[in-house]
Design an enzyme around this catalytic site. Structure first.
Site: not given
Ligand code: DX5
Ligand code: ZN
Length: 229
Positions: A15, A40, A42, A44, A73, A75, A144, A180
């Site tokens: 990540s 990966h 992330d 957010m 991913h 979020m 998760m 994850d």
């Protein structure tokens, strides 16, 4: 070349949340040269999770540096208005959360409709049954194993049994199970045995290394892989 054939072999997905944010291109080239399988990413929003990272523009900027698989991913909530932008940024996989809105079935349709592989992510408190009616329209389930928002947390042990149940539910379907959060050499054998094949790791990959000392990333990934296999 992105992996196109479905396999349940061990895949290490660092990540970039734990990378140097001022140097994503070089960090990505370093982890790929050191043998990672996927990258990966992330995303957010400071609303769905209590942290902020970056959006589709950054994803688009880093895309040319990724030769393996770009695993995004999300979020964020709402998620639907942004799917097209992340698809255009070049994601190979886009994962959205079950908890991100009332219509995740539509969200999965939208992701696949953009020609991108669809992932569904589950927070630790969300039961595995939440994905039962999505299984014929997803390519990946992200379990998760920490509460999303931050790297460097401890894997929540109750999620191991959840992975086992999910693996049984998936049966022969070509769906990746991704873990994850809190993946390290002590936890990876447990989630591998439970049936997972993609292992996101932030701190366990980037710890102690840098773009000037990329061999540390390589050592960290070899330790993870050895422990999983
Ligand atoms: C957490 C993120 C993870 C995180 C994992 O919200 O989704 O991908 O970066 O970090 P580690 O491996 O440090 O737990
Ligand atoms: Zn993630």
């Amino acid at each position: 070349m992105p992996q196109t054939v479905f396999e349940r072999n061990v895949k290490i997905a660092p990540s970039i949340l734990s990378a140097d944010f001022a140097n994503f291109g070089a960090e990505i080239r370093a982890i790929e040269a050191q043998g990672c399988d996927w990258v990966h990413v992330d995303v957010m929003d400071g609303h769905f999770v209590p942290n902020l990272t970056f959006g589709p523009q950054t994803c688009k900027a880093i895309r040319p540096h990724i030769k393996t698989v770009m695993d995004v991913h999300l979020m964020i909530a709402p998620v639907d208005p942004y799917i097209e932008a992340f698809a255009e940024a070049g994601a190979d996989f886009i994962s959205a959360h079950v908890e991100s809105g009332p219509h995740v079935h539509r969200t999965m349709q939208a992701i696949r409709g953009c020609g991108v592989k669809a992932g569904i992510a589950l927070n630790p408190a969300t039961p595995v049954e939440a994905v039962e009616y999505l299984l014929d329209m997803v390519d990946l389930v992200n379990v998760m194993t920490v509460n999303p928002g931050f790297g460097g947390q401890k894997l929540i042990q109750s999620q191991i049994a959840k992975v086992e149940r999910l693996r049984a539910m998936i049966g022969d379907r070509p769906i990746h199970i991704e873990i994850d959060g809190g993946v390290d050499p002590t936890t990876i054998p447990l989630v591998r045995a439970a049936g997972a094949d993609v292992f996101v790791a932030g701190s366990a990959v980037f710890k102690g290394g840098s773009v000037d000392q990329p061999e540390v990333y390589g050592d960290n990934m070899r330790k993870l892989r050895a422990a999983a296999e």
